[in-house]
Motif scaffolding. Structure first.
Motif, mmCIF file in Angstrom:
data_model
loop_
_atom_site.group_PDB
_atom_site.id
_atom_site.type_symbol
_atom_site.label_atom_id
_atom_site.label_comp_id
_atom_site.label_asym_id
_atom_site.label_seq_id
_atom_site.Cartn_x
_atom_site.Cartn_y
_atom_site.Cartn_z
ATOM 1 N N VAL A 95 0.842 -1.183 0.000
ATOM 2 C CA VAL A 95 0.000 0.000 0.000
ATOM 3 C C VAL A 95 0.881 1.237 0.000
ATOM 4 O O VAL A 95 1.917 1.276 0.667
ATOM 5 N N GLN A 96 0.468 2.248 -0.746
ATOM 6 C CA GLN A 96 1.124 3.558 -0.730
ATOM 7 C C GLN A 96 0.171 4.547 -0.085
ATOM 8 O O GLN A 96 -0.983 4.640 -0.469
ATOM 9 N N VAL A 97 0.675 5.289 0.919
ATOM 10 C CA VAL A 97 -0.145 6.298 1.572
ATOM 11 C C VAL A 97 0.659 7.590 1.663
ATOM 12 O O VAL A 97 1.861 7.570 1.938
ATOM 13 N N VAL A 98 -0.008 8.706 1.377
ATOM 14 C CA VAL A 98 0.612 10.030 1.437
ATOM 15 C C VAL A 98 -0.206 10.880 2.393
ATOM 16 O O VAL A 98 -1.436 10.877 2.338
ATOM 17 N N GLY A 99 0.487 11.616 3.263
ATOM 18 C CA GLY A 99 -0.222 12.508 4.180
ATOM 19 C C GLY A 99 0.702 13.010 5.258
ATOM 20 O O GLY A 99 1.922 12.856 5.158
ATOM 21 N N ASP A 100 0.120 13.590 6.294
ATOM 22 C CA ASP A 100 0.968 14.018 7.394
ATOM 23 C C ASP A 100 1.311 12.795 8.246
ATOM 24 O O ASP A 100 0.767 11.712 8.075
ATOM 25 N N THR A 101 2.255 12.967 9.132
ATOM 26 C CA THR A 101 2.778 11.853 9.920
ATOM 27 C C THR A 101 1.686 11.161 10.727
ATOM 28 O O THR A 101 1.677 9.935 10.829
ATOM 29 N N THR A 102 0.744 11.916 11.285
ATOM 30 C CA THR A 102 -0.305 11.294 12.096
ATOM 31 C C THR A 102 -1.214 10.395 11.246
ATOM 32 O O THR A 102 -1.653 9.346 11.720
ATOM 33 N N LYS A 103 -1.465 10.783 10.008
ATOM 34 C CA LYS A 103 -2.281 9.949 9.115
ATOM 35 C C LYS A 103 -1.568 8.626 8.845
ATOM 36 O O LYS A 103 -2.174 7.552 8.898
ATOM 37 N N ILE A 104 -0.280 8.708 8.547
ATOM 38 C CA ILE A 104 0.473 7.491 8.241
ATOM 39 C C ILE A 104 0.566 6.599 9.473
ATOM 40 O O ILE A 104 0.365 5.386 9.390
ATOM 41 N N ASP A 105 0.827 7.198 10.645
ATOM 42 C CA ASP A 105 0.881 6.424 11.889
ATOM 43 C C ASP A 105 -0.452 5.718 12.141
ATOM 44 O O ASP A 105 -0.478 4.550 12.547
ATOM 45 N N ALA A 106 -1.569 6.412 11.901
ATOM 46 C CA ALA A 106 -2.898 5.833 12.129
ATOM 47 C C ALA A 106 -3.148 4.651 11.193
ATOM 48 O O ALA A 106 -3.677 3.609 11.608
ATOM 49 N N MET A 107 -2.749 4.797 9.935
ATOM 50 C CA MET A 107 -2.957 3.707 8.985
ATOM 51 C C MET A 107 -2.121 2.486 9.371
ATOM 52 O O MET A 107 -2.599 1.345 9.305
ATOM 53 N N ILE A 108 -0.894 2.721 9.788
ATOM 54 C CA ILE A 108 -0.032 1.615 10.215
ATOM 55 C C ILE A 108 -0.678 0.871 11.387
ATOM 56 O O ILE A 108 -0.693 -0.358 11.412
ATOM 57 N N GLU A 109 -1.218 1.608 12.352
ATOM 58 C CA GLU A 109 -1.875 0.978 13.505
ATOM 59 C C GLU A 109 -3.036 0.088 13.065
ATOM 60 O O GLU A 109 -3.222 -1.003 13.606
#
Length: 163
Positions: A124-138
């Motif tokens: 998966v490729q995700v672009v956004g601010d750090t909190t968005k990426i951290d949330a998706m990883i969780e």
């Protein structure tokens, strides 16, 4: 009080500049959370975007010390201005056929995209601010993350400012 700082540093595109800049942070006891470097709008100049955590007083000292480095042209604390910051992450998730619809639901919710599908995994490729990426990883952790690669933060001031 320690807080997160995003600093833009315009430098001459010369060998060793990255090492001198990162060394300065290390000597001052600042850990670099992320550092991105790339060409700027001017030929021969690169822009570094550094994210670090520390107090305002130490950050002010680092800014002054950066200007003493021979190849540093300009230093801007982006956190003190309205800014846009983005990061890109590639996340390889273990994925059996029956789990794919659930994973695809997460991908759609985060406006991410699937960039590779294997027999037992999805990338998966995700672009956004750090909190968005951290949330998706969780949210993807329960499926089994096999690998993550993150670019680090890049940022610019909003509006007509050119720094």
């Amino acid at each position: 009080m320690s807080m997160r700082h995003t600093i833009s540093i315009l430098v001459n595109d010369q060998p060793g500049v990255l090492q001198r800049v990162s060394g300065l942070f290390g000597r001052r006891g600042f850990n670099i959370e992320s550092i991105t470097v790339g060409q700027s709008e001017e030929v021969g100049l690169s822009r570094m975007v550094v994210v670090t955590i520390g107090d305002d007083k130490t950050l002010e000292q680092i800014e002054k010390q950066l200007y003493k480095l021979i190849d540093v042209i300009k230093v801007i604390n982006l956190g003190s201005k309205p800014m846009v910051d983005r990061e890109l992450a590639l996340i390889k998730v273990k994925s059996e056929t029956n789990e794919r619809p659930e994973i695809m639901g997460i991908v759609e919710t985060f406006r991410a995209s699937v960039v590779d599908i294997g027999t037992h995994s999805i990338m998966v490729q995700v672009v956004g601010d750090t909190t968005k990426i951290d949330a998706m990883i969780e949210l993807l952790k329960p499926y089994g993350i096999r690998e993550i690669s993150r670019t680090g933060v890049t940022a610019m001031t909003r509006g007509n400012d050119t720094k």
